[in-house]
Motif scaffolding. Structure first.
Motif, short mmCIF file in Angstrom:
data_model
loop_
_atom_site.label_atom_id
_atom_site.label_comp_id
_atom_site.label_asym_id
_atom_site.label_seq_id
_atom_site.Cartn_x
_atom_site.Cartn_y
_atom_site.Cartn_z
N ARG A 142 0.86 -0.88 -0.26
CA ARG A 142 0.27 -0.38 -0.37
C ARG A 142 0.39 0.80 0.00
NH1 ARG A 142 -5.20 -1.39 -1.71
NH2 ARG A 142 -6.00 -2.96 -0.38
N PRO A 143 1.10 1.24 -1.36
CA PRO A 143 2.12 3.05 -1.54
C PRO A 143 1.61 3.99 -0.54
CG PRO A 143 2.33 1.16 -3.06
CD PRO A 143 0.98 1.48 -2.57
N GLU A 144 0.35 4.23 -0.08
CA GLU A 144 -0.27 5.31 0.28
C GLU A 144 -0.12 5.43 2.00
OE1 GLU A 144 -4.07 2.73 0.33
OE2 GLU A 144 -1.76 3.14 -1.03
N THR A 145 0.56 4.46 2.70
CA THR A 145 0.14 4.78 3.90
C THR A 145 1.56 5.36 4.38
OG1 THR A 145 -0.34 1.88 4.24
CG2 THR A 145 0.98 3.00 5.85
N PRO A 146 1.56 6.19 4.68
CA PRO A 146 2.37 7.55 5.88
C PRO A 146 3.61 6.47 6.20
CG PRO A 146 0.36 7.00 7.54
CD PRO A 146 -0.08 6.29 5.77
N TRP A 147 4.55 6.73 6.25
CA TRP A 147 6.01 5.87 6.83
C TRP A 147 5.62 6.23 8.14
CZ3 TRP A 147 8.69 8.09 10.55
CH2 TRP A 147 8.38 8.89 11.12
N TRP A 148 5.28 6.41 9.17
CA TRP A 148 4.63 6.17 10.22
C TRP A 148 4.00 5.10 10.51
CZ3 TRP A 148 0.00 7.00 11.45
CH2 TRP A 148 -1.32 8.12 11.15
N GLY A 149 2.90 4.74 9.89
CA GLY A 149 1.95 4.23 9.84
C GLY A 149 2.46 2.47 9.48
N ALA A 150 4.15 2.85 8.55
CA ALA A 150 4.21 2.00 8.25
C ALA A 150 5.33 0.95 9.52
CB ALA A 150 5.08 2.16 6.97
N ALA A 151 5.90 1.84 10.01
CA ALA A 151 6.73 2.20 11.16
C ALA A 151 5.83 1.52 12.16
CB ALA A 151 7.36 3.37 11.94
N CYS A 152 4.58 1.53 12.59
CA CYS A 152 4.48 1.07 13.67
C CYS A 152 3.55 0.02 13.44
CB CYS A 152 2.18 2.23 13.61
SG CYS A 152 1.88 3.59 14.15
N ALA A 153 3.40 -0.48 11.91
CA ALA A 153 3.24 -2.03 11.68
C ALA A 153 4.56 -2.64 12.38
CB ALA A 153 2.90 -2.02 10.28
N GLY A 154 5.04 -2.41 11.75
CA GLY A 154 6.50 -3.66 11.76
C GLY A 154 7.11 -3.45 13.72
N LEU A 155 6.64 -1.90 14.23
CA LEU A 155 6.64 -2.19 15.85
C LEU A 155 5.57 -3.17 16.68
CD1 LEU A 155 7.58 1.56 16.72
CD2 LEU A 155 9.06 -0.10 16.88
N LEU A 156 4.31 -3.21 15.23
CA LEU A 156 3.65 -3.62 15.75
C LEU A 156 3.83 -5.27 15.75
CD1 LEU A 156 -0.13 -2.42 15.13
CD2 LEU A 156 0.99 -2.52 17.47
N PHE A 157 4.08 -5.95 15.29
CA PHE A 157 4.83 -7.04 14.68
C PHE A 157 6.07 -7.55 15.67
CE2 PHE A 157 8.29 -9.32 13.18
CZ PHE A 157 8.32 -10.70 12.81
N GLY A 158 7.03 -6.92 15.56
CA GLY A 158 8.44 -6.92 16.62
C GLY A 158 8.28 -6.72 18.67
N LEU A 159 7.31 -6.00 19.08
CA LEU A 159 7.12 -6.27 20.03
C LEU A 159 5.31 -6.97 20.86
CD1 LEU A 159 6.56 -2.11 19.89
CD2 LEU A 159 8.96 -3.64 21.11
N ALA A 160 5.12 -7.50 19.73
CA ALA A 160 4.29 -8.53 20.38
C ALA A 160 5.08 -9.37 20.63
CB ALA A 160 3.86 -9.59 18.62
N PRO A 161 3.81 -10.34 22.01
CA PRO A 161 4.98 -11.57 23.19
C PRO A 161 5.62 -12.39 22.54
CG PRO A 161 3.18 -10.18 24.14
CD PRO A 161 3.13 -10.30 22.67
N VAL A 162 5.13 -13.23 21.79
CA VAL A 162 5.58 -14.39 21.46
C VAL A 162 7.10 -13.95 20.22
CG1 VAL A 162 4.46 -14.72 18.92
CG2 VAL A 162 5.07 -16.58 20.03
N VAL A 163 6.40 -12.67 19.63
CA VAL A 163 7.89 -12.10 18.77
C VAL A 163 9.11 -11.73 19.29
CG1 VAL A 163 8.82 -10.98 17.13
CG2 VAL A 163 7.02 -11.65 16.55
N TRP A 164 8.54 -10.86 20.90
CA TRP A 164 9.90 -10.72 21.66
C TRP A 164 10.47 -11.78 22.22
CZ3 TRP A 164 9.01 -5.08 24.31
CH2 TRP A 164 10.55 -5.46 25.22
N ALA A 165 9.48 -13.34 22.59
CA ALA A 165 10.07 -13.98 23.34
C ALA A 165 11.27 -15.11 22.05
CB ALA A 165 9.34 -15.08 23.56
N GLN A 166 10.92 -14.62 21.24
CA GLN A 166 11.60 -15.36 19.84
C GLN A 166 12.93 -14.94 19.83
OE1 GLN A 166 11.81 -18.01 19.30
NE2 GLN A 166 9.34 -18.66 20.43
N ALA A 167 12.65 -13.52 19.99
CA ALA A 167 14.22 -12.54 19.53
C ALA A 167 14.90 -12.71 19.90
CB ALA A 167 13.35 -11.00 19.44
N ILE A 168 14.86 -13.34 21.59
CA ILE A 168 15.99 -12.79 23.08
C ILE A 168 16.81 -14.35 22.73
CG2 ILE A 168 15.45 -10.90 23.72
CD1 ILE A 168 13.60 -12.22 25.60
N VAL A 169 16.71 -15.32 22.50
CA VAL A 169 17.55 -16.95 22.64
C VAL A 169 17.27 -16.95 21.50
CG1 VAL A 169 15.52 -17.19 24.23
CG2 VAL A 169 15.11 -17.40 22.35
#
Length: 202
Positions: free
Chosen positions: A109-136
């Motif tokens: 979706r090229p019309e997505t603002p940069w901050w909206g795309a950043a929110c998508a990436g952060l929501l993914f990365g801050l999900a508990p199951v993702v964070w748990a797998q990121a540190i081991v």
């Protein structure tokens, strides 16, 4: 005018990806496990570190995609504890996955603002199951990178471009972990549908 719009779009994509990578990398690095970690009652971390040290074969499916990266981390990451080196590999990979999710949001979706795309990436990365797998030490961080990269390339494939790269990344995703099938099938279907729709309009 089109070149200016394309340049601004590229800058916005780069900004969102960089922001996500920096924030997630800092948070993961702050909370990374200092040594072998037992996650969800398994001892995969210990097995993966041991097998990577000798480039052996891990439990099915063998983890052939992750093991060379694990061995490289053991050789080059500056940490005294071997398990910490591969834990930091997960940190870097999952931060990269979050950045690629932001890129994928802008590609689909090229019309997505940069901050909206950043929110998508952060929501993914801050999900508990993702964070748990990121540190081991686990294979899921690499699978996340491949899945996110497949999302990025899937947008290109839907426009009739980079099909070989898209297919190669999907193959790596499936080889990395069987759960990749859950994303590969619908993403392939979406790319095929988009590509056929583009041909029909032409």
């Amino acid at each position: 005018m089109r070149r200016y719009a394309a340049l601004m779009n590229a800058r916005g994509t780069l900004l969102s990806a960089a922001l996500v990578a920096i924030v997630l990398g800092a948070l993961y690095g702050w909370t990374v496990a200092p040594t072998i970690a037992v996650l969800h009652g398994t001892v995969d971390s210990a097995e993966l570190v041991s097998v990577a040290a000798v480039l052996g074969v891990a439990h099915p499916s063998g983890e052939a995609v992750w093991l060379p990266l694990g061995r490289l981390a053991l050789e080059v990451v500056p940490a005294d504890e071997p398990a910490l080196r591969t834990n930091l590999l997960s940190v870097g990979l999952m931060a990269l996955a979050g950045a690629l999710v932001a890129v994928a949001a802008r590609r689909w979706r090229p019309e997505t603002p940069w901050w909206g795309a950043a929110c998508a990436g952060l929501l993914f990365g801050l999900a508990p199951v993702v964070w748990a797998q990121a540190i081991v030490t686990e294979v899921y961080a690499l699978a996340a990178v491949l899945a996110a990269l497949a999302l990025v390339l899937g947008a290109d494939a839907a426009e009739g471009q980079r099909w070989r790269a898209f297919a190669f990344v999907l193959a790596l995703l499936l080889a990395s972990h069987p759960t990749g099938l859950a994303l590969a099938i619908p993403l392939l279907a979406a790319a095929l549908a988009g590509s056929r729709g583009l041909r029909a309009r032409e």
